[in-house]
Motif scaffolding. Structure first.
Motif, mmCIF file in Angstrom:
data_model
loop_
_atom_site.group_PDB
_atom_site.id
_atom_site.type_symbol
_atom_site.label_atom_id
_atom_site.label_comp_id
_atom_site.label_asym_id
_atom_site.label_seq_id
_atom_site.Cartn_x
_atom_site.Cartn_y
_atom_site.Cartn_z
ATOM 1 N N THR A 38 0.888 -1.140 0.125
ATOM 2 C CA THR A 38 0.029 0.027 0.071
ATOM 3 C C THR A 38 0.741 1.220 0.008
ATOM 4 O OG1 THR A 38 -0.095 -0.019 2.592
ATOM 5 C CG2 THR A 38 -1.900 -0.930 1.217
ATOM 6 N N ASP A 39 2.294 1.209 0.297
ATOM 7 C CA ASP A 39 3.086 2.145 0.149
ATOM 8 C C ASP A 39 3.798 2.441 -0.989
ATOM 9 O OD1 ASP A 39 4.753 4.142 1.115
ATOM 10 O OD2 ASP A 39 6.184 2.694 1.823
ATOM 11 N N LEU A 40 2.836 3.124 -1.911
ATOM 12 C CA LEU A 40 3.263 3.478 -3.308
ATOM 13 C C LEU A 40 3.527 4.626 -3.442
ATOM 14 C CD1 LEU A 40 3.172 2.658 -6.353
ATOM 15 C CD2 LEU A 40 0.695 3.490 -6.432
ATOM 16 N N GLY A 41 4.901 5.061 -4.059
ATOM 17 C CA GLY A 41 5.176 6.313 -4.539
ATOM 18 C C GLY A 41 5.311 6.498 -6.103
ATOM 19 N N VAL A 42 4.918 7.829 -6.337
ATOM 20 C CA VAL A 42 4.922 8.066 -7.945
ATOM 21 C C VAL A 42 5.966 9.208 -8.014
ATOM 22 C CG1 VAL A 42 3.788 9.026 -9.852
ATOM 23 C CG2 VAL A 42 2.687 7.242 -8.215
ATOM 24 N N ILE A 43 7.137 8.869 -8.842
ATOM 25 C CA ILE A 43 8.216 9.659 -9.027
ATOM 26 C C ILE A 43 8.467 10.015 -10.404
ATOM 27 C CG2 ILE A 43 10.760 9.752 -8.680
ATOM 28 C CD1 ILE A 43 10.303 7.394 -6.499
#
Length: 143
Positions: A38-43
């Motif tokens: 659930t720990d999603l980052g968008v970079i």
């Protein structure tokens, strides 16, 4: 292939095909996860060149980008609306929209070869707003 980066906040930042040399998108989850995290980052990462204004031209917006990187986290302008377009020919291959982007890293390197220097910027979408990120593409440019 070319790139356009438009950022809207207290001031607008627009960098185009003359500035941007390379761009990347990353959907980042923890590497130690055994299931969909659930720990999603968008970079989004952008590399480009700083263009010297000549003959009375306006300076490019790299200075505005550098100033945005100094905005403290407590200010609402730390988060801005960012759109990166990846263009091939007259087709937008990707239109990536981060409505709550912030600067993670910003760097400028200066040299005396072929211009003033280069910049490197890393942007992330605010974590609790990840579901607001959109990605489109496959349509003709508006130019």
């Amino acid at each position: 292939m070319g790139f356009r980066l438009n950022i809207k906040g207290e001031e607008e930042i627009a960098l185009g095909m003359d500035n941007i040399l390379e761009a990347s998108y990353k959907s980042d989850t923890p590497d130690d996860s055994d299931a969909r995290a659930t720990d999603l980052g968008v970079i989004i990462t952008v590399k480009g060149k700083i263009i010297t204004p000549v003959n009375g031209e306006e300076a490019d917006d790299t200075r505005k980008l550098a100033k945005w990187s100094l905005v403290s986290a407590e200010k609402s302008d730390a988060y801005r609306d960012l759109v990166l377009e990846v263009i091939s020919g007259s087709v937008v291959v990707r239109n990536i929209h981060l409505p709550n982007a912030f600067v993670v890293d910003y760097q400028e390197n200066y040299n005396d070869k072929g211009g003033v220097g280069e910049f490197y910027a890393v942007f992330k979408q605010k974590k609790e707003k990840t579901e607001d990120v959109t990605m489109e593409g496959g349509y003709a440019t508006e130019e």
